[in-house]
Design a protein around this motif. Structure first.
Motif, PDB file in Angstrom:
ATOM      1  N   THR A 657      -4.215 -12.970  12.168  1.00 49.62           N
ATOM      2  CA  THR A 657      -5.201 -11.935  12.464  1.00 49.62           C
ATOM      3  C   THR A 657      -4.675 -10.536  12.180  1.00 49.62           C
ATOM      4  N   ASN A 658      -3.361 -10.385  11.960  1.00 49.33           N
ATOM      5  CA  ASN A 658      -2.817  -9.082  11.601  1.00 49.33           C
ATOM      6  C   ASN A 658      -2.880  -8.829  10.103  1.00 49.33           C
ATOM      7  N   PHE A 659      -2.634  -9.872   9.320  1.00 49.10           N
ATOM      8  CA  PHE A 659      -2.588  -9.725   7.871  1.00 49.10           C
ATOM      9  C   PHE A 659      -3.330 -10.895   7.228  1.00 49.10           C
ATOM     10  N   TRP A 660      -4.458 -10.588   6.630  1.00 44.78           N
ATOM     11  CA  TRP A 660      -5.298 -11.636   6.057  1.00 44.78           C
ATOM     12  C   TRP A 660      -4.653 -12.307   4.859  1.00 44.78           C
ATOM     13  N   VAL A 661      -3.597 -11.701   4.319  1.00 40.40           N
ATOM     14  CA  VAL A 661      -2.909 -12.348   3.205  1.00 40.40           C
ATOM     15  C   VAL A 661      -2.342 -13.700   3.630  1.00 40.40           C
ATOM     16  N   ASN A 662      -2.109 -13.891   4.934  1.00 35.72           N
ATOM     17  CA  ASN A 662      -1.645 -15.196   5.408  1.00 35.72           C
ATOM     18  C   ASN A 662      -2.727 -16.261   5.280  1.00 35.72           C
ATOM     19  N   LEU A 663      -3.983 -15.861   5.416  1.00 39.87           N
ATOM     20  CA  LEU A 663      -5.090 -16.797   5.264  1.00 39.87           C
ATOM     21  C   LEU A 663      -5.591 -16.845   3.831  1.00 39.87           C
ATOM     22  N   VAL A 664      -5.406 -15.748   3.113  1.00 39.62           N
ATOM     23  CA  VAL A 664      -5.880 -15.666   1.732  1.00 39.62           C
ATOM     24  C   VAL A 664      -4.695 -15.239   0.871  1.00 39.62           C
ATOM     25  N   PRO A 665      -3.830 -16.179   0.493  1.00 37.46           N
ATOM     26  CA  PRO A 665      -2.609 -15.810  -0.236  1.00 37.46           C
ATOM     27  C   PRO A 665      -2.866 -15.030  -1.518  1.00 37.46           C
ATOM     28  N   SER A 666      -4.029 -15.217  -2.138  1.00 40.62           N
ATOM     29  CA  SER A 666      -4.310 -14.508  -3.383  1.00 40.62           C
ATOM     30  C   SER A 666      -4.382 -12.999  -3.181  1.00 40.62           C
ATOM     31  N   LEU A 667      -4.501 -12.537  -1.937  1.00 45.29           N
ATOM     32  CA  LEU A 667      -4.515 -11.100  -1.679  1.00 45.29           C
ATOM     33  C   LEU A 667      -3.220 -10.423  -2.128  1.00 45.29           C
ATOM     34  N   LYS A 668      -2.141 -11.164  -2.199  1.00 48.61           N
ATOM     35  CA  LYS A 668      -0.877 -10.525  -2.569  1.00 48.61           C
ATOM     36  C   LYS A 668      -0.878 -10.067  -4.027  1.00 48.61           C
ATOM     37  N   TYR A 669      -1.866 -10.532  -4.796  1.00 51.50           N
ATOM     38  CA  TYR A 669      -1.950 -10.138  -6.197  1.00 51.50           C
ATOM     39  C   TYR A 669      -2.767  -8.860  -6.421  1.00 51.50           C
ATOM     40  N   ILE A 670      -3.457  -8.379  -5.402  1.00 50.66           N
ATOM     41  CA  ILE A 670      -4.309  -7.212  -5.639  1.00 50.66           C
ATOM     42  C   ILE A 670      -3.442  -5.972  -5.809  1.00 50.66           C
ATOM     43  N   PRO A 671      -3.853  -5.048  -6.653  1.00 52.60           N
ATOM     44  CA  PRO A 671      -3.062  -3.820  -6.852  1.00 52.60           C
ATOM     45  C   PRO A 671      -2.995  -2.995  -5.564  1.00 52.60           C
ATOM     46  N   GLU A 672      -1.941  -2.228  -5.442  1.00 56.19           N
ATOM     47  CA  GLU A 672      -1.730  -1.464  -4.206  1.00 56.19           C
ATOM     48  C   GLU A 672      -2.738  -0.339  -4.038  1.00 56.19           C
ATOM     49  N   PHE A 673      -3.365   0.113  -5.121  1.00 59.51           N
ATOM     50  CA  PHE A 673      -4.312   1.217  -4.982  1.00 59.51           C
ATOM     51  C   PHE A 673      -5.650   0.755  -4.430  1.00 59.51           C
ATOM     52  N   ILE A 674      -5.865  -0.563  -4.350  1.00 57.66           N
ATOM     53  CA  ILE A 674      -7.123  -1.082  -3.823  1.00 57.66           C
ATOM     54  C   ILE A 674      -7.172  -0.821  -2.320  1.00 57.66           C
ATOM     55  N   PRO A 675      -8.299  -0.342  -1.778  1.00 59.03           N
ATOM     56  CA  PRO A 675      -8.392  -0.157  -0.325  1.00 59.03           C
ATOM     57  C   PRO A 675      -8.092  -1.458   0.414  1.00 59.03           C
ATOM     58  N   GLY A 676      -7.269  -1.348   1.446  1.00 60.07           N
ATOM     59  CA  GLY A 676      -6.917  -2.527   2.219  1.00 60.07           C
ATOM     60  C   GLY A 676      -5.613  -3.167   1.797  1.00 60.07           C
TER      61      GLY A 676
END
Length: 963
Positions: A657-676
């Motif tokens: 619940t702190n970091f959705w990348v744990n539930l959605v691993p593909s989030l780690k691929y998004i560029p850093e400039f993307i909000p969130g």
């Protein structure tokens, strides 16, 4: 300094000062705000998620409101604040009187942004687009014009009758055909085909897709909007392909009936409709080859919304009516008797409505009893607000609990689960003193359904016409025996299964339940039998861990082998740990454990107010000594500070619940400039700390070994006679990396769960002083003026019982670290899919009254005693609290022995009691608990005094130097 550089620096400092001032202002303002509305505290890791029973959420909301004595409660699920409104007063105050604040909708990325369904103005946020479309709808479908639609409604209702007569088994599709046909006629003025009408099929498919897309638990992009930027090739991004496919159908639903209406209008074949009237003379200017004008687009959107609404909730109400007549034949009989008296052999009309009070009562009871929208479509708060002294933050999801309001016995009398139209009648007429369910069921304030008068008139005509001509009863077996109706609740709507209407109830009665959260299947185990069957006996299948991208992949914490998936890396590290920290060698650590437990005493005597850090000093000290063989500094030890910071960050990172990348691993691929995507920067910062935690104590141990000052430790034993000669450029060998990882895991574990248990012991002694007194009496009888040692353990059953009760009562890991299933599995006839999260509910097991007696919330060591001795028939909590199967904590024997010596040593020398105010009066203890991966008490105040002058002398006589 050049002037232009000075000005730049001066300007930057000014901006920085203003920014800091603003942040401090915001922090002070937030701290001064009232508290949130009351609500259940929820479980660690999952918040209120497991508190909300799937299938009976509304009943749970209603129960909590009664328990907390409030008609407004606050929940937190998936990082979203939810405010449940459980009274008409609260709904009126917020959604109507303060509608300027509470009229918007939550963001729905899958439905609106990816499927392009912004034409459904019912789910649009409050703003110009919503206002324009609602205004168009209301102008045509105004309540004052409801009589204009009576002819069409009567026609389509009566069109059902021949089909029901010829094909009664197909009644569900006949109901849909009629209501969708009416929607097409009113909205577009186009005829429908008697069989397989393409627009009806398109409406059914589109509404089903939109319903699936709008559920947050189906698509996490609704909770994590940044997911829509993930490339299609990334694993887990299949929702984007699905959104495109569904968008094509939704676009067709929006455009195709509209183009058919334009064609019919131009050919002169169209009937009067919403589209023909609102388009007016501009129909001649419409060009299907060009994009519609803003005005034409608004008309298209309103028309599609009208058709969708008719094909959704109105259809559900009609199906619910059939269900009610099936299950409550007495109401059906009374309605038909009234119709027979009034109609005298003809079909009903709207002119008969005033003469049919019982039919009107059936309509009202269908709306109340079926509750096709148990929780209204959520509102959101556009700004912070204070209501009844409670703080409602901006962005909160506001949920009116329609289900509870329509089952309020104070409003609708007893037995609200039964279908009783008589509750709306008095002396054979409608009772005006009973609240009409339509005022509750169709939304509130600016979001009230603008077409409810059409739905109500269609529902009346459908109920009257069907009851005037047909009898609804149970299906029959082949031998003519009635089949009792099977009743279930299906996602808030009435569904069909083998032509049996399914309606209602939620009962589990199982020690294993299945949940779906964010696309992840979760199996909760609530009994030792289920845990043993799966995690112990079938450990080959259920010993892995879920993927944790934030702590493992982004922070590089694969050294924490307790988080690693089952495999070679985990086996190598666990094997090395057990070789040194084997249960058979536990006595080898007794001297060090005694020394560090006793080291607390002088510090507690001189600085009792600093007991919090004293406890950490001792626990971390024994861990550093046993693991690395290095001394600690008496004040400000860098390794203790590093451990505290690393464990805190690691705990935060592992919480889904702190970091959705744990539930959605593909989030780690998004560029850093993307909000969130700020979590990526945080991961880098935290990684630097965890890397230091891994390497710095290890390098200090190597340096101590080289200089001959190191004490025997895990590191020195594992490295043997050839310690590495590491330079800044040279990385460790695989063997050295293995040793580093195991050492860091051992140190981290002691600095986390063991410390949480020790602090929980202090809480227990503060809150249950009679237990403290009994333990001290036993120690006085056995130790007789000396400090206790491990040789006394067999003579201290009450102290051993305190140790067990601390483990049970504190439950520092309420939910065990999740396991995962490596393959599909069938257990007790239930299917457990591969990769399911397996969650042992330690909290429930350690509070089972059948196992531990009554009042498990109280701290009672006596539950483990019988005739003054440890009762072997009572399950030892340590068999529950330290994990299961191949994932059982390999260092639990060390934790247990340190816990015993710490408790015995502190109780033999100190009294723990309430803190005192300025006047010397005791302050009643108030302890809060922090729940993350580990549950532990928040920092609290207490008084710690030596028990006697003899205790002071005993402490002063200690010669404990921490080197």
């Amino acid at each position: 300094m050049p002037l232009h550089l000075f000005n730049q620096v001066d300007f930057s400092l000014t901006i920085l000062a203003l920014g800091l001032s603003f942040l401090l202002y915001r922090k002070a303002a937030r701290n001064s705000l009232p508290s949130y509305p009351p609500g259940p505290k929820g479980l660690p890791l999952l918040g209120n998620l497991l508190d909300i029973p799937v299938g009976s959420e509304c009943a749970a909301y209603d129960r909590w409101c009664k328990e907390f004595g409030s008609d407004i409660i606050y929940l937190r699920v998936g990082g979203n604040g939810m405010v449940v409104l459980n009274s008409l007063e609260a709904i009126g105050d917020l959604l109507e009187k303060r509608s300027s604040t509470f009229s918007s909708r939550p963001r729905m990325p899958m439905t609106i942004e990816m499927m392009g369904c912004d034409w459904i103005f019912a789910i649009l946020p409050y703003g110009r687009a919503w206002k324009e479309r609602r205004r168009l709808f209301t102008q045509y479908f105004h309540p004052s014009r409801v009589v204009d639609y009576h002819g069409s409604q009567t026609k389509f209702v009566q069109s059902m009758l021949p089909r029901l007569l010829d094909h009664p088994e197909d009644f569900l599709s006949i109901l849909q055909y009629a209501i969708s046909g009416l929607g097409l006629s009113l909205a577009y003025g186009i005829p429908i085909q008697r069989e397989n009408d393409p627009y009806i099929a398109l409406a059914e498919e589109t509404i089903r897709n939109i319903g699936d897309a709008a559920l947050p638990t189906n698509f996490l992009v609704n909770l994590v909007p940044a997911l829509q930027y993930v490339p299609d090739f990334v694993p887990g991004a299949g929702f984007k392909k699905k959104a495109r496919a569904w968008k094509a159908r939704a676009d067709a639903f929006l455009v195709e009936p509209f183009l058919a209406a334009m064609k019919a209008i131009n050919s002169g074949e169209a009937r009067p409709s919403f589209v023909s009237e609102t388009m007016g003379d501009t129909v001649l200017k419409f060009n299907s080859e060009e994009a519609p004008t803003p005005e034409q687009k608004a008309i298209m959107d309103a028309a599609a919304t009208a058709l969708a609404g008719a094909s959704d909730t109105t259809l559900a109400s009609i199906k619910s009516f059939f269900a009610a007549m099936l299950c409550f034949p007495d109401a059906q009989r009374k309605g038909q008797e009234e119709l027979d008296r009034v109609l005298q052999g003809r079909l009903p009309t709207f002119e008969d409505e005033a003469s049919l009070p019982y039919i009107n009562a059936i309509v009202k009871e269908v709306i109340r009893w079926a509750t096709v929208t148990p929780v209204a479509v959520p509102h959101t708060s556009d700004e912070d607000d204070i209501y009844k002294g409670y703080f409602i933050p901006k962005g909160s999801i506001i949920l009116p609990n329609i289900w509870a309001l329509l089952r309020d016995e104070n409003r609708y009398g007893p037995d609200t689960s039964a279908f009783i139209p008589e509750r709306f009648l008095k002396d054979g007429e409608l009772n005006p003193d009973i609240v009409d369910p339509a005022t509750i069921a169709f939304g509130y304030g600016r979001r009230e359904c603008p077409g409810k008068h059409i739905a109500l008139s269609y529902l009346f005509m459908s109920v009257a016409t069907v009851l005037a001509t047909f009898k609804i009863s149970e299906e029959l077996e082949e031998n003519g025996v009635p089949i009792p109706p099977k009743i279930e609740w299906h996602s808030g709507v009435i569904s069909d299964k083998e032509h049996t209407l399914l309606i209602s109830s939620f009962e589990l009665g199982s020690d294993i339940i299945y949940l779906r959260v964010g696309g992840n299947g979760m199996v909760v185990l609530n009994s030792l039998e289920a845990i043993d069957d799966l995690l112990v006996k079938r450990s080959a299948t259920f010993s892995s861990r879920p993927r944790m991208p934030m702590p493992i992949e982004l922070m590089g914490c694969e050294w924490s082998f307790s988080l690693l998936p089952y495999g070679r890396a985990w086996r190598d590290r666990r094997r090395l740990f057990i070789q040194y920290f084997h249960p058979s060698q536990v006595k080898n650590y007794h001297t060090s454990e005694t020394k560090f437990a006793q080291s607390m005493l002088p510090r507690l005597l001189d600085n009792p107010e600093d007991f919090w850090s004293t406890l950490q000093y001792a626990v971390s000290g024994i861990a550093l000594s046993v693991t690395y063989g290095i001394p600690i500094q008496r004040e400000g030890d860098p390794y203790i500070a590093l451990a505290e910071e690393t464990i805190r960050n690691l705990g935060d990172a592992a919480l889904p619940t702190n970091f959705w990348v744990n539930l959605v691993p593909s989030l780690k691929y998004i560029p850093e400039f993307i909000p969130g995507a700020g979590f990526k920067k945080k991961a880098r910062e935290w990684k630097a700390g965890t890397d230091a935690f891994l390497t710095e104590p290890f390098l200090a141990s190597i340096q101590a070994m080289d200089s001959g000052t190191a004490r025997p430790s895990f590191v020195s034993s594992a490295l043997g006679d050839t310690p590495p000669q590491l330079s800044g450029e040279q990385g460790p060998t695989p063997r050295e990396k293995l040793i580093m990882d195991v050492a860091a895991t051992a140190y981290g574990g002691a600095s986390e769960t063991t410390l949480a248990v020790i602090r929980s012991f202090f809480v227990a002694m503060l809150c249950f002083p009679e237990v403290q007194k009994k333990g001290q009496e036993e120690l006085d009888r056995v130790a007789r003026g000396r400090l206790p040692g491990f040789q006394d353990e067999g003579s201290l059953p009450y102290i051993c019982a305190i140790v067990k009760e601390v483990i049970r009562w504190a439950t520092v890991t309420p939910i065990a670290l999740p396991h995962t299933s490596d393959e599909d599995y069938i257990y007790r006839g239930y299917f457990i899919p591969k990769d399911s999260l397996i969650i042992p509910n330690m909290w429930a097991l350690l509070r089972d009254e059948k196992r531990y007696g009554h009042d498990t919330s109280a701290f009672r060591p006596e539950r483990f005693l019988k005739d003054g001795k440890i009762d072997p028939d009572v399950i030892d909590p340590q068999t529950i609290a330290f994990g299961y199967g191949r994932r059982e904590c390999p260092g639990k024997h060390i934790a247990l022995s340190y816990l015993f010596i710490s408790i015995a040593t502190v109780l033999s020398t100190f009294d723990i009691s309430e803190a005192l105010d300025e006047n010397g009066s005791p302050i009643p203890p108030k302890v809060e608990w922090h729940s993350g991966v580990v549950r532990e008490p928040a920092r609290f105040k207490c008084t710690i005094r030596p028990r006697s002058d003899e205790a002071v002398k005993l402490i002063r006589g200690l010669d404990v130097e921490l080197k």
